[in-house]
Design an enzyme around this catalytic site. Structure first.
Site, PDB file in Angstrom:
ATOM      1  N   HIS A 108       0.790  -1.145   0.136  1.00 35.79           N
ATOM      2  CA  HIS A 108      -0.192   0.219  -0.016  1.00 35.79           C
ATOM      3  C   HIS A 108       1.216   1.332   0.162  1.00 35.79           C
ATOM      4  O   HIS A 108       1.777   0.846   0.456  1.00 35.79           O
ATOM      5  CB  HIS A 108      -0.563   0.309   1.308  1.00 35.79           C
ATOM      6  CG  HIS A 108      -2.184  -0.735   1.178  1.00 35.79           C
ATOM      7  ND1 HIS A 108      -3.154  -0.300   1.996  1.00 35.79           N
ATOM      8  CD2 HIS A 108      -1.795  -1.882   0.491  1.00 35.79           C
ATOM      9  CE1 HIS A 108      -4.073  -2.413   1.901  1.00 35.79           C
ATOM     10  NE2 HIS A 108      -2.969  -2.938   1.020  1.00 35.79           N
ATOM     11  N   GLU A 116       0.970   3.979   1.853  1.00 35.11           N
ATOM     12  CA  GLU A 116       0.868   4.342   3.482  1.00 35.11           C
ATOM     13  C   GLU A 116       2.489   3.050   3.839  1.00 35.11           C
ATOM     14  O   GLU A 116       4.157   3.760   4.338  1.00 35.11           O
ATOM     15  CB  GLU A 116       0.119   3.925   4.290  1.00 35.11           C
ATOM     16  CG  GLU A 116      -0.412   5.584   3.906  1.00 35.11           C
ATOM     17  CD  GLU A 116      -1.919   4.664   3.128  1.00 35.11           C
ATOM     18  OE1 GLU A 116      -2.953   5.315   3.073  1.00 35.11           O
ATOM     19  OE2 GLU A 116      -1.760   3.317   2.248  1.00 35.11           O
ATOM     20  N   CYS A 124      -6.218   2.500   5.365  1.00 32.34           N
ATOM     21  CA  CYS A 124      -6.366   1.250   5.814  1.00 32.34           C
ATOM     22  C   CYS A 124      -5.649   1.044   7.160  1.00 32.34           C
ATOM     23  O   CYS A 124      -5.234   1.543   7.885  1.00 32.34           O
ATOM     24  CB  CYS A 124      -6.121   0.362   4.770  1.00 32.34           C
ATOM     25  SG  CYS A 124      -5.092  -0.439   4.946  1.00 32.34           S
ATOM     26  N   CYS A 159      -2.131   0.029   7.013  1.00 35.34           N
ATOM     27  CA  CYS A 159      -1.549   1.362   7.045  1.00 35.34           C
ATOM     28  C   CYS A 159      -1.480   2.026   8.567  1.00 35.34           C
ATOM     29  O   CYS A 159      -0.538   2.780   9.273  1.00 35.34           O
ATOM     30  CB  CYS A 159      -2.862   2.115   6.316  1.00 35.34           C
ATOM     31  SG  CYS A 159      -1.672   1.250   4.506  1.00 35.34           S
TER      32      CYS A 159
END
Length: 162
Positions: free
Chosen positions: A59, A61, A89, A92
Site C-alpha cells: 500500500h 503508506e 486502512c 497502514c
C-alpha cells in the site's frame, strides 16, 4: 494535530494526490499515494504497488514508511508527518503507529474509497471480534514452545527495543 500552515498542508496533500493519480494511471496499483514530511521537507514518496508487485501489503503508506525509514536509517519516524490521499486502512494505520508517525493528514475518507470498491469496513469489524469468532480461522498452538523465543529476548542485554 501537528501545527502547520494551510498552504504547506495543501502542498503536501496535493503531492500525495498527484502520486496516487500518476502511478494508478501507469498501472502500478490502486489510486493511493502518500508522502512523509520531516521539518517541512518531503523525505519519502509512496504509491500503491499491490497489483504490479503481487504484494497485498504494498500500500502507498507502507511503501512510503519503508522508504522514509531507509532514508533516515531508523525504524521510528517520531518527528514525521504522513500525508495520504485517502484515509489509511487498518494495516497502514497500524504501520504508522508502529513507526510512531507524529500525525496523519488524509484526503478521501474510507467511505469514499468503499464507493470505488476499496472497502475496509469488514476488517475493522473482524478486529472487534474475538479471535475464534473471526471469518479467518485462528488457533493457538505450541504456546510453550513459542514462549522460548521471548524468554531468550527478555535476557538479551544488547537488544534494541521498539
Amino acid at each position: 494535530m501537528k501545527e502547520g500552515n494551510s498552504a504547506s498542508i495543501d502542498f503536501f496533500m496535493k503531492e500525495a494526490i498527484a502520486l496516487a493519480t500518476e502511478h494508478m494511471k501507469a498501472g502500478h496499483g490502486g489510486p493511493f499515494g502518500a508522502v512523509i514530511v520531516r521539518n517541512g521537507e518531503i523525505i519519502a514518496r509512496g504509491w500503491n504497488r499491490v497489483s504490479s508487485t503481487n504484494d497485498p501489503t504494498a500500500h502507498a503508506e507502507v511503501d512510503c514508511i519503508r522508504k522514509a525509514c531507509k532514508y533516515l536509517n531508523t525504524f521510528e519516524l517520531t518527528d514525521c508527518i504522513l500525508f495520504a490521499n485517502c484515509e489509511p486502512c487498518p494495516m497502514c494505520l497500524s504501520a504508522a503507529y508502529w513507526a510512531k508517525i507524529e500525525c496523519i493528514y488524509y484526503g478521501a475518507g474510507q467511505e469514499d474509497a468503499a464507493k470505488s470498491g476499496f472497502n475496509d469496513v469488514f476488517i475493522y469489524e473482524e478486529l472487534r471480534k474475538e479471535a475464534n469468532k473471526r471469518k479467518m480461522g485462528m488457533q493457538q498452538v505450541l504456546r510453550d514452545d513459542a514462549l522460548q523465543s521471548f524468554k531468550i529476548w527478555d535476557k538479551l542485554e544488547n537488544k534494541i527495543r521498539y
